[in-house]
Design an enzyme around this catalytic site. Structure first.
Site, PDB file in Angstrom:
ATOM      1  N   HIS A 145     -10.475 132.010 -21.549  1.00 14.49           N
ATOM      2  CA  HIS A 145      -9.488 132.566 -22.477  1.00 14.49           C
ATOM      3  C   HIS A 145      -8.982 131.566 -23.514  1.00 14.49           C
ATOM      4  O   HIS A 145      -8.101 131.898 -24.322  1.00 14.49           O
ATOM      5  CB  HIS A 145      -8.303 133.114 -21.645  1.00 14.49           C
ATOM      6  N   LYS A 147      -8.578 129.224 -26.842  1.00 20.39           N
ATOM      7  CA  LYS A 147      -8.811 129.454 -28.273  1.00 20.39           C
ATOM      8  C   LYS A 147      -8.525 128.121 -28.955  1.00 20.39           C
ATOM      9  O   LYS A 147      -7.476 127.965 -29.599  1.00 20.39           O
ATOM     10  CB  LYS A 147      -7.859 130.515 -28.851  1.00 20.39           C
ATOM     11  N   ASP A 152     -14.174 116.612 -35.242  1.00 20.24           N
ATOM     12  CA  ASP A 152     -14.485 115.170 -35.171  1.00 20.24           C
ATOM     13  C   ASP A 152     -13.807 114.491 -33.971  1.00 20.24           C
ATOM     14  O   ASP A 152     -13.530 113.274 -34.015  1.00 20.24           O
ATOM     15  CB  ASP A 152     -14.075 114.457 -36.476  1.00 20.24           C
TER      16      ASP A 152
END
Lengths: 219, 219
Positions: A145, A147, A152
């Site tokens: 779940h 996000k 870099d």
């Protein structure tokens, strides 16, 4: 006369020391890391100038507007060496174009996504895989779940926002964008842990081992 | 002899100045704000010592273990004046008990939740409302998809984690816990904006206005 001279030289010495220390402080002062918060739904505006800077755009959307979404795109496109993406749902075509353009520039991209969401209609995982980007999903958890994205290895983008059009244009969502090492470092470690955990070779070798063990048991 | 004295006093003056400046720097140095990252699924352990500190617990779960969930609970329970909660899904009974105990302690609690999720089976919004906690939901967005909490207006808890049992015990999730003012301030402003936007009185007065306008149109 003697006292005046000593006081004068002392004052001069103190002033020079204070100035020198101030200069050193300014010179070697740690720069405050980037900290930014983006809220959604984002204002709808054209982002072609970010995705195809050389081609002029005549679409009907407002142009040259700085929105939460254009800021997110800029941060993603700022990658020069790597992009590690760990996102439950990825169906936003503009974000997919951004990732594909990074791939063309030689940026190393790793994508972790939810096993169930990958196959859903509109998912952009297919186009990413077709472009040769390595995508993994883990079967262990109920939902992958997360996000978040790591640009870099030093810029973290994390919050409630899935990489979908609804999330960007319709939902109330948030994203924290930060270069604070105390926040970035744990996400880098967690991404690497999950990446190793989702290695198909690991699952395969486990499978082969089980098969060998089974065969050995029958011998 | 005169030169030796001047050099001696100058060295002394420089030393005293350096020491004084170092003392001042240590004395008034800004303390680095708290920055912590929690990952889930959390190890399953007893949290009764946090929710009912006076009652001994004999349950079968491991006791006295520091987990991501116990850390989240500690942060929520640390509220002394206010808790602003803006969360899509809230069905975790332990987190509900934590919020109710804050209410008993006189902490001012405001809850914003998604309009559709509020009515779902297992939602803890009902018990919160029964305890007199003010809960609002906005009808404007497709989803009120935030998952953040503000403790005393100075500690932000935000990430992918909904306040559900599945999120805590089964999903791969993250939470950033921070007191960094550059990150906390925008969330405080956004919460206040959404709180005003979701004021039922506002919707009602708009409705009355529309009714009046309609009546006026018919006159």
């Amino acid at each position: 006369m003697w006292t005046v001279k000593v006081v004068g030289v002392s004052v001069l010495a103190v002033s020079v020391t204070v100035e020198l220390l101030n200069w050193l402080r300014r010179r070697y002062k740690k720069r405050k890391p980037l900290n930014e918060v983006l809220f959604f739904p984002s204002e709808v505006a054209c982002v072609e100038h970010l995705l195809s800077p050389s081609a002029p755009c005549y679409c009907a959307l407002p142009h040259g507007v700085d929105t939460s979404f254009s800021r997110l795109l800029r941060h993603v496109l700022s990658a020069s060496s790597s992009l590690d993406l760990c996102v439950f749902a990825f169906s936003n075509t503009d974000l997919c174009r951004a990732v594909l353009s990074l791939r063309k520039r030689g940026v190393v991209i790793r994508v972790l996504s939810d096993k169930d969401y990958i196959a859903i209609n509109g998912s952009q995982i297919g186009p990413l895989r077709k472009a040769g980007i390595c995508v993994r999903s883990d079967g262990g958890a109920v939902y992958m779940h997360h996000k978040f994205a790591l640009v870099d290895g030093s810029l973290l983008i994390s919050g409630s926002l899935n990489w979908t059009l609804t999330a960007v244009q319709a939902n109330m969502e948030n994203l924290i964008v930060t270069m604070e090492p105390e926040l970035v470092r744990p996400f880098v470690q967690e991404f690497n842990r999950l990446w190793e955990l989702s290695d198909p070779a690991r699952t395969l070798s486990n499978g082969v081992q089980t098969e060998l063990e089974r065969t050995a048991g029958h011998d």
